[in-house]
Design a protein around this motif. Structure first.
Motif, mmCIF file in Angstrom:
data_model
loop_
_atom_site.group_PDB
_atom_site.id
_atom_site.type_symbol
_atom_site.label_atom_id
_atom_site.label_comp_id
_atom_site.label_asym_id
_atom_site.label_seq_id
_atom_site.Cartn_x
_atom_site.Cartn_y
_atom_site.Cartn_z
ATOM 1 N N CYS A 154 -1.040 8.026 2.194
ATOM 2 C CA CYS A 154 -1.411 9.355 1.706
ATOM 3 C C CYS A 154 -1.560 10.291 2.902
ATOM 4 C CB CYS A 154 -2.721 9.311 0.925
ATOM 5 S SG CYS A 154 -2.754 8.083 -0.400
ATOM 6 N N LYS A 186 -9.060 1.165 0.666
ATOM 7 C CA LYS A 186 -8.411 2.268 1.347
ATOM 8 C C LYS A 186 -8.876 2.289 2.794
ATOM 9 C CE LYS A 186 -11.867 5.463 -0.536
ATOM 10 N NZ LYS A 186 -12.072 6.685 -1.360
ATOM 11 N N GLN A 187 -8.021 2.811 3.669
ATOM 12 C CA GLN A 187 -8.329 2.795 5.087
ATOM 13 C C GLN A 187 -7.701 3.996 5.796
ATOM 14 O OE1 GLN A 187 -10.188 0.673 7.212
ATOM 15 N NE2 GLN A 187 -9.729 2.398 8.561
ATOM 16 N N CYS A 202 0.828 -1.206 0.000
ATOM 17 C CA CYS A 202 0.000 0.000 0.000
ATOM 18 C C CYS A 202 0.859 1.252 0.000
ATOM 19 C CB CYS A 202 -0.935 0.006 1.220
ATOM 20 S SG CYS A 202 -0.076 -0.139 2.798
ATOM 21 N N MET A 224 -4.037 8.233 5.440
ATOM 22 C CA MET A 224 -4.871 7.186 4.858
ATOM 23 C C MET A 224 -4.012 6.225 4.056
ATOM 24 S SD MET A 224 -8.178 7.478 2.298
ATOM 25 C CE MET A 224 -7.184 7.843 0.853
ATOM 26 N N ARG A 256 -3.761 3.379 1.047
ATOM 27 C CA ARG A 256 -4.440 3.018 -0.213
ATOM 28 C C ARG A 256 -3.682 1.872 -0.861
ATOM 29 N NH1 ARG A 256 -8.268 5.502 -3.764
ATOM 30 N NH2 ARG A 256 -8.913 3.782 -5.105
ATOM 31 N N SER A 257 -4.408 0.829 -1.255
ATOM 32 C CA SER A 257 -3.780 -0.332 -1.857
ATOM 33 C C SER A 257 -3.155 0.017 -3.209
ATOM 34 C CB SER A 257 -4.806 -1.446 -2.036
ATOM 35 O OG SER A 257 -4.250 -2.533 -2.747
#
Length: 326
Positions: free
Chosen positions: A81, A131-132, A78, A122, A124-125
């Protein structure tokens, strides 16, 4: 158990339903058609009761661990961000938690100064569509210097303690992030830095770079000349408006406006005007630049690993893709 107000589920059933829904939402949707299970809305209501406060929340990472264990190895790769946004100053008293929300709550200290900014992180794959959000911090002033560095390192270290693999970090071009990159000795020749011995590539967000390029490009006279000529009935670039060529503060923030100015349609239309004699031959350099920016943005904004077109798939170092840089 069914009552006049509806079905009441026990905590055990709710926990089982939440676990199934958390792991495989589609399977839960199917099971609900043949079993008497709580609705997804009821399940989400359970998770909404979880309090996620500013900082690194252990309960969030514990929940992530359950989900991560079911991911493929390449799905664990990942990108982190980071963004800082201005917010309106506001204080809110959480009665249940006996806690006032809205004060400065950075990584290393808490003060009774109203927050004016929020720093968000955050994941993001890189290979899949997930996304997490992992952390946020309320800041009185813009987060800079050693505070920003400590915050970024703390979040990265916490993610590294899981099985997720951070490959890169991306931010906008705020002065605080530019200074951070400088302190990490990030450069064109060395586009990475290390955290706990792990190499992390660092780059500015492609969308912000596109907007910055467009903003610096607006004073090019040939683009304005083309727009004035093309304002007739049969337009070559129908999407261009005054807001594209003479943008105000809010128009400058829109990525769509920047991508429509620096597009292949505008480049081709300008070439048509050059060959037709409407624009001078010296405008060809401008059209070539716009065409290159359009193709470069397609690569950076690509979603497919495999595609028949060189500029709408991920960068694979092909001869055509390399041609943009020489």
């Amino acid at each position: 158990m069914r009552k006049s107000q509806g079905i009441r589920y026990s905590n055990t059933i709710k926990q089982l339903a939440l676990t199934i829904y958390f792991y495989v939402p589609r399977a839960y949707t199917f099971l609900k058609t043949i079993l008497q299970l709580p609705s997804p809305r009821t399940i989400r209501g359970i998770t909404e009761q979880i309090q996620v406060v500013p900082g690194l929340n252990d309960i969030l990472f514990e929940a992530m661990d359950y989900k991560i264990n079911n991911l493929k190895n390449d799905a664990k790769e990942c990108i982190l961000c980071i963004d800082e946004m201005s917010i309106k100053t506001h204080l809110f008293y959480n009665l249940l938690q006996d806690y006032i929300i809205g004060f400065n709550n950075s990584y290393d200290k808490k003060t009774y100064e109203p927050a004016k900014h929020v720093l968000c992180f955050m994941l993001r794959s890189l290979n899949y569509n997930w996304k997490q959000p992992v952390a946020y911090f309320f800041i009185n002033n813009s987060c800079t210097g050693i505070t920003l560095q400590n915050t970024i390192f703390a979040v990265i270290s916490r993610v590294q303690s899981t099985s997720l693999k951070i490959k890169a970090v991306t931010t906008d071009q705020g002065s605080n992030f530019v200074n951070f990159a400088s302190k990490m000795h990030v450069s064109k020749e060395r586009p990475y830095f290390y955290v706990n011995g792990q190499k992390l590539f660092y780059f500015f967000d492609a969308l912000h770079l596109l907007k910055s390029t467009r903003n610096n490009f607006l004073n090019k006279i040939y683009l304005e000349q083309f727009y004035k000529f093309d304002k007739g009935l049969n337009r070559l670039a129908p999407k261009l408006t005054d807001s594209h060529i003479y943008p105000g503060p809010f128009q400058k923030m829109k990525v769509s406006y920047a991508s429509q100015v620096l597009s292949g349609t505008v480049a081709a239309a300008m070439k048509t005007c050059i060959h037709g004699g409407t624009l001078p031959p010296t405008a060809e350099t401008t059209s070539i630049f716009i065409d290159y920016m359009d193709k470069l943005f397609d690569i950076l904004n690509s979603k497919k690993k495999f595609d028949g077109k060189d500029f709408t798939r991920s960068f694979k170092n092909t001869a055509q893709q390399r041609g943009l840089y020489y």
